[in-house]
Structure formats: structure tokens, C-alpha cells
Design a protein around this motif. Structure first.
Motif, PDB file in Angstrom:
ATOM      1  N   MET A 224      -5.430   5.532   3.753  1.00 58.54           N
ATOM      2  CA  MET A 224      -6.672   4.450   2.960  1.00 58.54           C
ATOM      3  C   MET A 224      -5.252   4.604   1.736  1.00 58.54           C
ATOM      4  SD  MET A 224     -10.183   4.930   3.980  1.00 58.54           S
ATOM      5  CE  MET A 224      -9.947   3.140   3.124  1.00 58.54           C
ATOM      6  N   THR A 225      -4.572   4.978   1.499  1.00 57.41           N
ATOM      7  CA  THR A 225      -3.760   4.742  -0.210  1.00 57.41           C
ATOM      8  C   THR A 225      -2.083   4.445  -0.031  1.00 57.41           C
ATOM      9  OG1 THR A 225      -2.861   7.280   0.151  1.00 57.41           O
ATOM     10  CG2 THR A 225      -4.508   6.844  -1.211  1.00 57.41           C
ATOM     11  N   GLY A 226      -2.300   4.125   1.963  1.00 53.61           N
ATOM     12  CA  GLY A 226      -0.379   2.987   2.370  1.00 53.61           C
ATOM     13  C   GLY A 226       0.197   3.532   2.084  1.00 53.61           C
ATOM     14  N   GLN A 227       0.938   2.788   0.983  1.00 50.96           N
ATOM     15  CA  GLN A 227       2.430   2.858   1.738  1.00 50.96           C
ATOM     16  C   GLN A 227       2.379   4.313  -0.225  1.00 50.96           C
ATOM     17  OE1 GLN A 227       6.974   0.304  -0.095  1.00 50.96           O
ATOM     18  NE2 GLN A 227       5.045  -0.201   0.991  1.00 50.96           N
ATOM     19  N   GLU A 228       1.725   4.014  -1.284  1.00 51.42           N
ATOM     20  CA  GLU A 228       1.755   4.708  -2.625  1.00 51.42           C
ATOM     21  C   GLU A 228       1.291   6.774  -1.499  1.00 51.42           C
ATOM     22  OE1 GLU A 228       1.296   7.492  -5.883  1.00 51.42           O
ATOM     23  OE2 GLU A 228       2.283   5.443  -5.144  1.00 51.42           O
ATOM     24  N   ALA A 229       0.998   6.897  -0.458  1.00 46.50           N
ATOM     25  CA  ALA A 229       0.630   7.998   0.214  1.00 46.50           C
ATOM     26  C   ALA A 229       2.637   8.882   0.943  1.00 46.50           C
ATOM     27  CB  ALA A 229      -0.001   8.165   1.726  1.00 46.50           C
ATOM     28  N   VAL A 230       2.756   7.464   1.302  1.00 49.96           N
ATOM     29  CA  VAL A 230       4.798   8.069   1.330  1.00 49.96           C
ATOM     30  C   VAL A 230       5.275   8.276  -0.061  1.00 49.96           C
ATOM     31  CG1 VAL A 230       6.428   7.604   2.164  1.00 49.96           C
ATOM     32  CG2 VAL A 230       4.548   6.691   3.353  1.00 49.96           C
ATOM     33  N   ASN A 231       4.804   8.050  -0.671  1.00 51.63           N
ATOM     34  CA  ASN A 231       5.407   8.346  -2.366  1.00 51.63           C
ATOM     35  C   ASN A 231       4.812   9.893  -2.878  1.00 51.63           C
ATOM     36  OD1 ASN A 231       6.792   5.995  -2.668  1.00 51.63           O
ATOM     37  ND2 ASN A 231       4.910   4.729  -3.787  1.00 51.63           N
ATOM     38  N   VAL A 232       3.491  10.160  -2.407  1.00 54.67           N
ATOM     39  CA  VAL A 232       3.161  11.721  -2.850  1.00 54.67           C
ATOM     40  C   VAL A 232       3.508  12.466  -1.839  1.00 54.67           C
ATOM     41  CG1 VAL A 232       0.816  12.562  -2.146  1.00 54.67           C
ATOM     42  CG2 VAL A 232       1.020  10.692  -3.474  1.00 54.67           C
ATOM     43  N   ALA A 233       3.832  12.018  -0.829  1.00 58.18           N
ATOM     44  CA  ALA A 233       4.301  13.131   0.129  1.00 58.18           C
ATOM     45  C   ALA A 233       5.800  13.432   0.408  1.00 58.18           C
ATOM     46  CB  ALA A 233       4.305  12.315   1.947  1.00 58.18           C
ATOM     47  N   GLN A 234       6.155  12.339  -0.378  1.00 60.21           N
ATOM     48  CA  GLN A 234       8.157  12.595  -0.603  1.00 60.21           C
ATOM     49  C   GLN A 234       8.091  13.237  -1.957  1.00 60.21           C
ATOM     50  OE1 GLN A 234       9.930   9.123  -1.450  1.00 60.21           O
ATOM     51  NE2 GLN A 234      12.176   9.655  -0.478  1.00 60.21           N
ATOM     52  N   THR A 254      -7.864   0.356   7.441  1.00 55.86           N
ATOM     53  CA  THR A 254      -6.622   1.013   6.945  1.00 55.86           C
ATOM     54  C   THR A 254      -5.842  -0.090   7.871  1.00 55.86           C
ATOM     55  OG1 THR A 254      -5.580   2.598   7.561  1.00 55.86           O
ATOM     56  CG2 THR A 254      -7.568   3.143   7.635  1.00 55.86           C
ATOM     57  N   ARG A 255      -4.717  -0.021   6.850  1.00 57.61           N
ATOM     58  CA  ARG A 255      -3.441  -0.714   7.580  1.00 57.61           C
ATOM     59  C   ARG A 255      -2.602   0.419   8.262  1.00 57.61           C
ATOM     60  NH1 ARG A 255      -1.643  -4.009   2.018  1.00 57.61           N
ATOM     61  NH2 ARG A 255      -2.556  -2.058   1.129  1.00 57.61           N
ATOM     62  N   GLY A 256      -2.432   1.297   7.779  1.00 51.33           N
ATOM     63  CA  GLY A 256      -1.658   2.016   8.974  1.00 51.33           C
ATOM     64  C   GLY A 256      -0.209   2.526   8.375  1.00 51.33           C
ATOM     65  N   GLY A 257       0.444   1.897   7.511  1.00 47.44           N
ATOM     66  CA  GLY A 257       1.411   2.430   6.544  1.00 47.44           C
ATOM     67  C   GLY A 257       1.755   3.321   6.700  1.00 47.44           C
ATOM     68  N   ALA A 258       1.330   4.569   6.405  1.00 47.26           N
ATOM     69  CA  ALA A 258       1.776   6.112   5.948  1.00 47.26           C
ATOM     70  C   ALA A 258       2.075   6.341   7.625  1.00 47.26           C
ATOM     71  CB  ALA A 258       0.584   6.428   5.428  1.00 47.26           C
ATOM     72  N   ALA A 259       1.000   6.162   8.393  1.00 48.83           N
ATOM     73  CA  ALA A 259       1.579   6.486   9.780  1.00 48.83           C
ATOM     74  C   ALA A 259       2.697   6.841  10.506  1.00 48.83           C
ATOM     75  CB  ALA A 259       0.104   6.528  10.989  1.00 48.83           C
ATOM     76  N   LEU A 260       3.087   4.914   9.681  1.00 47.33           N
ATOM     77  CA  LEU A 260       4.544   4.559  10.336  1.00 47.33           C
ATOM     78  C   LEU A 260       5.792   4.892   9.070  1.00 47.33           C
ATOM     79  CD1 LEU A 260       3.496   1.047  11.750  1.00 47.33           C
ATOM     80  CD2 LEU A 260       4.013   3.136  12.629  1.00 47.33           C
ATOM     81  N   SER A 261       5.338   5.413   8.176  1.00 46.94           N
ATOM     82  CA  SER A 261       6.896   5.582   7.220  1.00 46.94           C
ATOM     83  C   SER A 261       6.583   7.076   6.967  1.00 46.94           C
ATOM     84  CB  SER A 261       5.946   4.902   5.497  1.00 46.94           C
ATOM     85  OG  SER A 261       6.015   3.826   5.769  1.00 46.94           O
ATOM     86  N   VAL A 262       5.938   7.719   7.102  1.00 51.12           N
ATOM     87  CA  VAL A 262       5.660   9.528   6.622  1.00 51.12           C
ATOM     88  C   VAL A 262       7.436   9.661   6.899  1.00 51.12           C
ATOM     89  CG1 VAL A 262       3.806  10.057   7.841  1.00 51.12           C
ATOM     90  CG2 VAL A 262       4.674  10.868   5.288  1.00 51.12           C
ATOM     91  N   LYS A 263       6.995  10.167   8.566  1.00 48.32           N
ATOM     92  CA  LYS A 263       8.536  10.941   8.939  1.00 48.32           C
ATOM     93  C   LYS A 263       9.664  10.054   8.755  1.00 48.32           C
ATOM     94  CE  LYS A 263       9.722  13.563  11.805  1.00 48.32           C
ATOM     95  NZ  LYS A 263      11.867  13.076  11.811  1.00 48.32           N
ATOM     96  N   ALA A 264       9.712   8.862   8.959  1.00 46.18           N
ATOM     97  CA  ALA A 264      11.322   8.355   8.226  1.00 46.18           C
ATOM     98  C   ALA A 264      11.384   8.614   6.660  1.00 46.18           C
ATOM     99  CB  ALA A 264      10.828   6.765   8.574  1.00 46.18           C
TER     100      ALA A 264
END
Length: 466
Positions: A224-234, A254-264
Motif C-alpha cells: 500500500m506504500t506504492g512507489q515508496e516500497a520500491v525505494n525502501v527495497a532499493q 492499493t494501486r499495485g505499483g510496487a509489484a510491478l516495479s520492485v523486480k525491475a
């Protein structure tokens, strides 16, 4: 449900393409602009969207696509494959140590759901005939240790703790040693939530990592944190060398952006997804299945796996026989509802069925969990004789059943009427399907259509009793 808005937007784009038959390069470009906007609105990383659209366009405007008999279907197939690749291509399994135990270190921000996820993952491992040990390494959050112990009791898994006055590094080391001594093949180490900017806590988890040399370092991320989740993962990946990501709260709005961005963005595969609050609501993450769900194509493989894990095969076979022979009673109906509810919320199950996304968006179609509970209450307020022979339920009995279930006589009447309609439809369907395949053909189909009703959303016709 995650991706609901994205799914609707993408289905609208592809519906336009399908309606045109042949498509031009300009029409493909216009469709890709809409897909791009849909992905950005879903909070997918901008660079990820840019690269994704470029790859799809490169393949979609080729002569073999534009000149094909079904260009829209070919383009959907391209998008499906690229979405799958974006999320990792294929499922990446948990690592397994050459010599047990396999050590899994859980990391993440405060409030991401690490402790609950640790219990869920242990439950999943138990279902695969493993023997996990849980280690309570979060000594900072009040009641974190107690929470893990409660989860351990719930699933019958031991929890190792030294209280909150001992260093988490020592707790982790001694937990792994205990697992070796007692023959546990997996050790799940719960750790305190920490911010990536909290140098002291980040240093502590690095020390835990050095002390136990984990086979897996899983970052638990709130979807649910969206794109911020990707920054945290990085950020965590740079400091801990993550081996995988687990998405929690993927069932939320949720908008689901994390699932589509985190691997890439990070290169770390998504290994699991948490889809609800219950201890068994965790799924192995399959990129190809998630891509299919996002495009509204359903996910029958996951649905079948859920059914195999939760539904008694003998009971299901007996239920099918009763439906065929018109012996189906309200007693059977209640048992069937209970079996289906074991699979999870009906909204999530419908999302796994191909084409159900469009049906859900139709007017008047909404899964009402409260109505399901009311239906169960009505049936449970009946005597055994009434469940087996609904025809004996006269007005006085209906009043008693309504009072006992906290509903009205009108609710009871509606349920009984809908149940009879459902039995008629089952009889028609069994008449169509014999040992040698469909029979009775058009007449049976016509009768079924009449019972299901006409008009938008099936209004005015037969509705199922929930």
C-alpha cells in the motif's frame, strides 16, 4: 483489491482495439499512451513504465502483428508476456541449505507486517512438510515477542526467545544452534522494524546477517506504500544484499505499483504475496499468474491449488452426485458454502476466474459478505428436518427461523425461493451433461437462460442465495 483500477483501464483499452478488427500503427500508439497512463496511475515507477512501453511498442508495431487476422489478441499477448517479464518471468523458489537448517532473515520497515508474515511463512512451510523454528528477534516493539508466540501456538510451531534484554544478534545465533540440535529444517528470524536511515538499527541487522549467514534475506514490504516500497527495497538491498521481497496487504485498496516495479528496479524477485489477515492467506508469487490477473484473464491454476489444499475431495464428489440426482438439500448447501469460504474472500476468488472482472463491474453485481453471513444464519436456524425438506417450512416455521437468525420472514422467503431456483438450474445442467457429453442441447440452454433472467446484471431473474 490490488490492481482493480489498472485492470479496468487495461480492459477498456483492449476492448477498443478488439472492436476495430485491423489496427494501424497510430491506433497501437494511442493504445500504448493509455496503457502508459494506466500504469503511472497505478504508481508504477516512471522509468519502469517508459521501458515497458518501449518494449511493447517495438513488438506490437511489427508487420506480422499489424497484418495478422487478430492484431488485438496478438498485442494483448505481447503485453501479457512483457508484464510477466517485468515481474520476474517465473517464480523463484526459496533457497534450501545443503545442510539443514535453512536460515531465513526477515527485514523491513516498522508496520510492514514482518511478525505476522513470519507466522504465515512458517504455516506455508508446514503445509509442505517442513519443520520450522521461529526466532523472536524483535526486542524493541512492545508485545512483538508475545505476538510471535501467539502465532506459533496457533500453527503449532515452536518459538525461541531470550526475552527483550538480550542482544538480537545473540538471540539469532542461539536460535540457529537450537534448530540444529532439535532437527528443524527451517529457521525464521523475526527482526525489529527499522528505517533505512536509522544507522544504528541497520548496523544491528548487518551484524545479525554476519552472525547467522542466512540463506535467504527477505524484505517484507507493504504494497500500500506504492512507489515508496520500491525505494525502501532499493535502500535495503544496497545494505543487506536481499534475496527476495514479500509483498503484504496486496488485498487492500492499493494501486499495485510496487509489484510491478520492485523486480525491475532492484533485481530482487518477489517470492510471496500476503493476500489477507488470516494465517493461511499467503501465496507463492507467480509473475505469469499475476500478469494474467492484471489483464482480467483470471488465475485458474491458483484457484485449483487453493481448492486442492482446502476442499475435501470425497465430500466434493458426493456433493456433485447429489447435484446430479437432485438430492441437494439446504444442509448440503450450507456445507458447500463453508467449504468455499475456506478458500478465502469471494471477491478474491472471483478475480481468479477468467472474465469475472467484467462481470463484477456490471451494474447490480457485488459480492456482499454480510449477505452470505445472513444466509448462513438463516440455514443454521432451521431444524435438520427443515434443511432436508424445505417444503415443510410453513409460515409459523418461517417466523421462528427469521427470529432465530436475526432476519425477516421476507429474507427467509427469498432464500427458499432462490434455493429452489438454483436446484432447478442444477437439474437442467445435469440434463445437458451425460456420460457422453452435452445432450438436450438448445432446449436445456434456453430453460437455463430463462431461469437466470434477462437484463443488465441479471436483474429480475434467478439469483444465487447469497
Amino acid at each position: 483489491m490490488a490492481f482493480e483500477g489498472l485492470t479496468t483501464r487495461l480492459q477498456n483499452v483492449f476492448s477498443k482495439l478488439k472492436s476495430r478488427g485491423k489496427v494501424s500503427e497510430e491506433e497501437v500508439n494511442e493504445a500504448m499512451r493509455e496503457v502508459r497512463l494506466a500504469l503511472l496511475e497505478a504508481d508504477v515507477n516512471f522509468k519502469v513504465v517508459k521501458d515497458f512501453i518501449a518494449k511493447v511498442k517495438e513488438k506490437a508495431v511489427g508487420q506480422e502483428v499489424l497484418k495478422s487476422f487478430t492484431p488485438a489478441m496478438v498485442i494483448i499477448d505481447i503485453v501479457n508476456k512483457e508484464l510477466t517479464e517485468l515481474m520476474g518471468g517465473t517464480n523463484v523458489k526459496l533457497a534450501k541449505a545443503n545442510k539443514p537448517p535453512t536460515v531465513i532473515l526477515m527485514a523491513g520497515l516498522q508496520g510492514a507486517g514482518k511478525t505476522t508474515l513470519t507466522g504465515k511463512l512458517a504455516k506455508l512451510l508446514q503445509s509442505q512438510n517442513h519443520n520450522p523454528l521461529l526466532v523472536a528477534g524483535d526486542i524493541y516493539r512492545p508485545a512483538a515477542i508475545k505476538q510471535l508466540q501467539v502465532l506459533g501456538e496457533q500453527i503449532g510451531a515452536p518459538v525461541f526467545t531470550l526475552g527483550d534484554q538480550v542482544s538480537p544478534v545473540q538471540i539469532a545465533k542461539q536460535g540457529v544452534e537450537l534448530a540444529k540440535d532439535q532437527g528443524h529444517d527451517y529457521v525464521l528470524i523475526d527482526t525489529a522494524g527499522r528505517l533505512q536511515i536509522d544507522e544504528a538499527l541497520m548496523e544491528e541487522i548487518k551484524q545479525i546477517h554476519a552472525a547467522v549467514d542466512p540463506d535467504e534475506v527477505l524484505l517484507v514490504v507493504d504494497a500500500m506504500t506504492g512507489q515508496e516500497a520500491v525505494n525502501v527495497a532499493q535502500s535495503f538491498h544496497e545494505q543487506l544484499a536481499l534475496t527476495g521481497v514479500v509483498l503484504t496487504k496486496l488485498d487492500g485498496d492499493t494501486r499495485g505499483g510496487a509489484a510491478l516495479s520492485v523486480k525491475a528496479v532492484t533485481g530482487c524477485p518477489i517470492k510471496f504475496a500476503s493476500t489477507g489477515e488470516k494465517i493461511d492467506q499467503i501465496e507463492v508469487f507467480h509473475p505469469e499468474r499475476m500478469a494474467s490477473r492484471i489483464l482480467g484473464m483470471g488465475d485458474m491454476l491458483s484457484l485449483i491449488e487453493k481448492a486442492q489444499a482446502n476442499i475435501d475431495a470425497d465430500k466434493a464428489a458426493e456433493m456433485e452426485r447429489k447435484m446430479r440426482t437432485a438430492e441437494f438439500t439446504l444442509e448440503d448447501f450450507l456445507e458447500q458454502m463453508e467449504q468455499v469460504r475456506k478458500l478465502g474472500p469471494l471477491d478474491q476468488l472471483l478475480d481468479m476466474m477468467p472474465g469475472m472482472g467484467k462481470v463484477k463491474n456490471m451494474q447490480n453485481f457485488k459480492v456482499d459478505e454480510k449477505q452470505i453471513s445472513r444466509t448462513e444464519a438463516i440455514v443454521k436456524s432451521m431444524t435438520t428436518a427443515e434443511k432436508r425438506k424445505p417444503e415443510i417450512i410453513n409460515f409459523s416455521r418461517r417466523k421462528r427461523i427469521a427470529a432465530g437468525s436475526g432476519t425477516t420472514v421476507a429474507d427467509v422467503n427469498r432464500l427458499l425461493r432462490q434455493f429452489e431456483d438454483m436446484k432447478k438450474m442444477m437439474k437442467q445442467f445435469s440434463g445437458m451433461m451425460g456420460p457422453k457429453g452435452p445432450k438436450g442441447g438448445m432446449k436445456a440452454l434456453k430453460n437455463m437462460k430463462n431461469m437466470l433472467g434477462k437484463g443488465k446484471g441479471g436483474g429480475g431473474g434467478m439469483k444465487f442465495p447469497f
